[in-house]
Design a protein around this motif. Structure first.
Motif, short mmCIF file in Angstrom:
data_model
loop_
_atom_site.label_atom_id
_atom_site.label_comp_id
_atom_site.label_asym_id
_atom_site.label_seq_id
_atom_site.Cartn_x
_atom_site.Cartn_y
_atom_site.Cartn_z
N MET A 197 0.81 -1.22 0.00
CA MET A 197 0.00 0.00 0.00
C MET A 197 0.84 1.26 0.00
N CYS A 198 0.42 2.23 -0.80
CA CYS A 198 0.98 3.58 -0.76
C CYS A 198 -0.07 4.47 -0.11
N VAL A 199 0.30 5.12 0.99
CA VAL A 199 -0.66 5.93 1.73
C VAL A 199 -0.02 7.22 2.22
N GLU A 200 -0.86 8.20 2.51
CA GLU A 200 -0.38 9.41 3.15
C GLU A 200 0.05 9.11 4.58
N ASN A 201 0.95 9.92 5.12
CA ASN A 201 1.42 9.73 6.49
C ASN A 201 0.26 9.73 7.47
N GLU A 202 -0.69 10.64 7.28
CA GLU A 202 -1.80 10.77 8.21
C GLU A 202 -2.72 9.56 8.17
N PHE A 203 -3.00 9.07 6.96
CA PHE A 203 -3.88 7.91 6.80
C PHE A 203 -3.29 6.70 7.51
N ALA A 204 -1.97 6.62 7.56
CA ALA A 204 -1.30 5.46 8.16
C ALA A 204 -1.50 5.38 9.67
N THR A 205 -1.91 6.47 10.31
CA THR A 205 -2.01 6.48 11.77
C THR A 205 -3.40 6.75 12.31
N ARG A 206 -4.32 7.26 11.49
CA ARG A 206 -5.63 7.67 11.98
C ARG A 206 -6.56 6.47 12.17
N VAL A 221 -1.81 -6.69 7.05
CA VAL A 221 -0.86 -6.00 6.18
C VAL A 221 0.42 -5.74 6.96
N PRO A 222 1.52 -6.42 6.62
CA PRO A 222 2.79 -6.19 7.32
C PRO A 222 3.21 -4.73 7.20
N SER A 223 3.78 -4.19 8.26
CA SER A 223 4.19 -2.79 8.24
C SER A 223 5.19 -2.51 7.13
N ALA A 224 5.99 -3.51 6.80
CA ALA A 224 6.97 -3.33 5.71
C ALA A 224 6.30 -3.17 4.36
N ASN A 225 5.01 -3.55 4.26
CA ASN A 225 4.28 -3.43 2.99
C ASN A 225 3.59 -2.08 2.83
N VAL A 226 3.70 -1.22 3.84
CA VAL A 226 3.03 0.09 3.81
C VAL A 226 4.08 1.17 3.57
N ARG A 227 3.94 1.88 2.46
CA ARG A 227 4.85 2.98 2.13
C ARG A 227 4.13 4.30 2.35
N LYS A 228 4.73 5.19 3.15
CA LYS A 228 4.13 6.48 3.48
C LYS A 228 4.73 7.57 2.62
N MET A 229 3.86 8.46 2.13
CA MET A 229 4.31 9.52 1.23
C MET A 229 3.27 10.63 1.18
N THR A 230 3.57 11.69 0.47
CA THR A 230 2.61 12.78 0.32
C THR A 230 1.51 12.36 -0.66
N GLY A 231 0.38 13.07 -0.58
CA GLY A 231 -0.80 12.67 -1.34
C GLY A 231 -0.62 12.59 -2.83
N GLU A 237 2.46 6.77 -7.76
CA GLU A 237 3.03 5.46 -7.43
C GLU A 237 2.00 4.35 -7.64
N THR A 238 0.73 4.65 -7.38
CA THR A 238 -0.33 3.66 -7.63
C THR A 238 -0.51 3.46 -9.13
N GLU A 239 -0.49 4.55 -9.87
CA GLU A 239 -0.59 4.46 -11.33
C GLU A 239 0.56 3.64 -11.90
N ASN A 240 1.75 3.84 -11.36
CA ASN A 240 2.94 3.13 -11.85
C ASN A 240 3.01 1.68 -11.37
N GLY A 241 2.20 1.33 -10.38
CA GLY A 241 2.21 -0.02 -9.85
C GLY A 241 3.29 -0.27 -8.81
N THR A 242 3.90 0.80 -8.31
CA THR A 242 4.90 0.65 -7.27
C THR A 242 4.29 -0.03 -6.04
N CYS A 243 3.04 0.36 -5.77
CA CYS A 243 2.24 -0.32 -4.74
C CYS A 243 1.01 -0.89 -5.43
N ALA A 244 0.56 -2.02 -4.94
CA ALA A 244 -0.65 -2.61 -5.53
C ALA A 244 -1.86 -1.74 -5.25
N PHE A 245 -1.91 -1.15 -4.04
CA PHE A 245 -3.07 -0.37 -3.63
C PHE A 245 -2.63 1.02 -3.19
#
Length: 337
Positions: A197-206, A221-231, A237-245
């Motif tokens: 998963m690619c998610v915003e920093n805030e979404f990862a904690t709320r 979802v293993p924590s290693a599978n969650v990538r945090k980034m700006t919106g 990254e989702t369009e490119n398929g870097t993360c599945a979701f």
């Protein structure tokens, strides 16, 4: 969904550099002083054939409009200001305040008179509730009734519901065969490595973000599978398929432009974030015509409209004020001259 600030959009090919620079400059100024100083709107506009009222009922009024700093909010704030102008008011533009609390406090204190706000944000962020109300109308009513004590009036909500969602690109949509969040949960238990998963920093904690969603659906979802980034980066990254979701917002214009597939929230975990006018009670008492001026505009708003208007700004690089104005003309709510 969050307290609803969305990071400024990532500049894409074709976006005017000046537009991006202006948003960055605004954010810098706002973080320094907390509230952007207003400037007068100066559109030569009048009520259109579908304005829903007669004459210019706000003649003599001076009204200040505000918004948060992300694209949809800026467009809605401009829209509100322009229809007030058409109804005869002099309008001060204090849109693009950084974060939800600044815009909220401006309306609550009377520094601003009106803004478009989200029912879920009102219920969870401002009023402190933890459980959303599933029915959109009941959610709006609950916010309206409880917020009266704060000197704020919520006018009827629109169908525009800007809530959280997970999305994936076409290749992953076909490959993984998921259609809703329950499917993602089942996949995470069967094959955890497939759920990145690619998610915003805030979404990862709320609690109304990733942690709450994972609990509600039983996602592993293993924590290693969650990538945090700006919106903005989440979308690319989702369009490119870097993360599945990727975590997206349901009214974002980049969903359609990037051919992303949004998954159904089949357990209705995410709150309703229907947009509605949030008005300072004293301002509405002084200028009750505010309600009839905004009513037809709010009624016309929905996710399809929002995606298209957001796309014009975030993808095509158009100016939010002009996007708002052109839509109001197109819909017959205002006319020039």
């Amino acid at each position: 969904m969050r307290d609803h600030p969305r990071p400024a959009p990532l500049r894409r090919p074709g976006r005017r550099p000046g537009a991006r620079f202006s948003i960055v400059l605004l954010a810098t100024l706002l973080s320094a002083c907390g509230l952007v100083s207003g400037s007068a709107m100066s559109d030569d506009v009048r009520p259109g054939p579908k304005a829903g009222y007669q004459g210019r009922p706000l003649t003599g009024a001076q009204l200040t409009v505000t918004s948060k700093e992300f694209t949809e909010q800026i467009v809605l704030g401009q829209m509100m200001g322009i229809v007030f102008e058409a109804a005869g008011a002099k309008v001060i533009d204090k849109t693009s305040i950084q974060g939800s609390i600044g815009a909220r406090e401006a309306v609550k204190s009377g520094t601003a008179d009106a803004a478009y706000e989200y029912t879920g944000t009102g219920w969870i962020t401002y009023l402190g509730h933890t459980k959303p109300i599933v029915d959109p109308h009941e959610q709006w009513k609950a916010v309206r009734d409880e917020d009266r004590k704060n000197g704020i009036v919520w006018l009827p909500a629109s169908k525009l519901n800007n809530t959280y969602a997970l999305a994936l690109n076409s290749a992953n949509f076909k490959k993984l065969g998921v259609r809703d969040l329950s499917d993602v949960a089942a996949l995470s238990r069967k094959k955890p490595s497939a759920v990145t998963m690619c998610v915003e920093n805030e979404f990862a904690t709320r609690n109304d973000g990733l942690p709450g969603m994972a609990r509600a659906y039983g996602m592993k979802v293993p924590s290693a599978n969650v990538r945090k980034m700006t919106g903005g980066v989440v979308y690319t990254e989702t369009e490119n398929g870097t993360c599945a979701f990727g975590e997206v917002f349901t009214t974002d214009g980049r969903i359609k432009a990037m051919h992303l597939h949004v998954l159904a929230d089949d357990k209705h975990f995410f709150p309703n974030y229907n947009v509605a006018p949030e008005i300072n009670a004293k301002a509405l008492k002084k200028y009750p015509a505010i309600a009839e001026v905004l009513a037809p505009v709010t009624k016309a708003l929905n996710n399809t409209v929002a995606q298209e208007l957001n796309r014009k700004v975030d993808v095509d690089g158009e100016d939010p004020h002009e996007v708002a104005k052109n839509w109001l003309i197109q819909e017959g709510f205002i006319k020039e001259g």
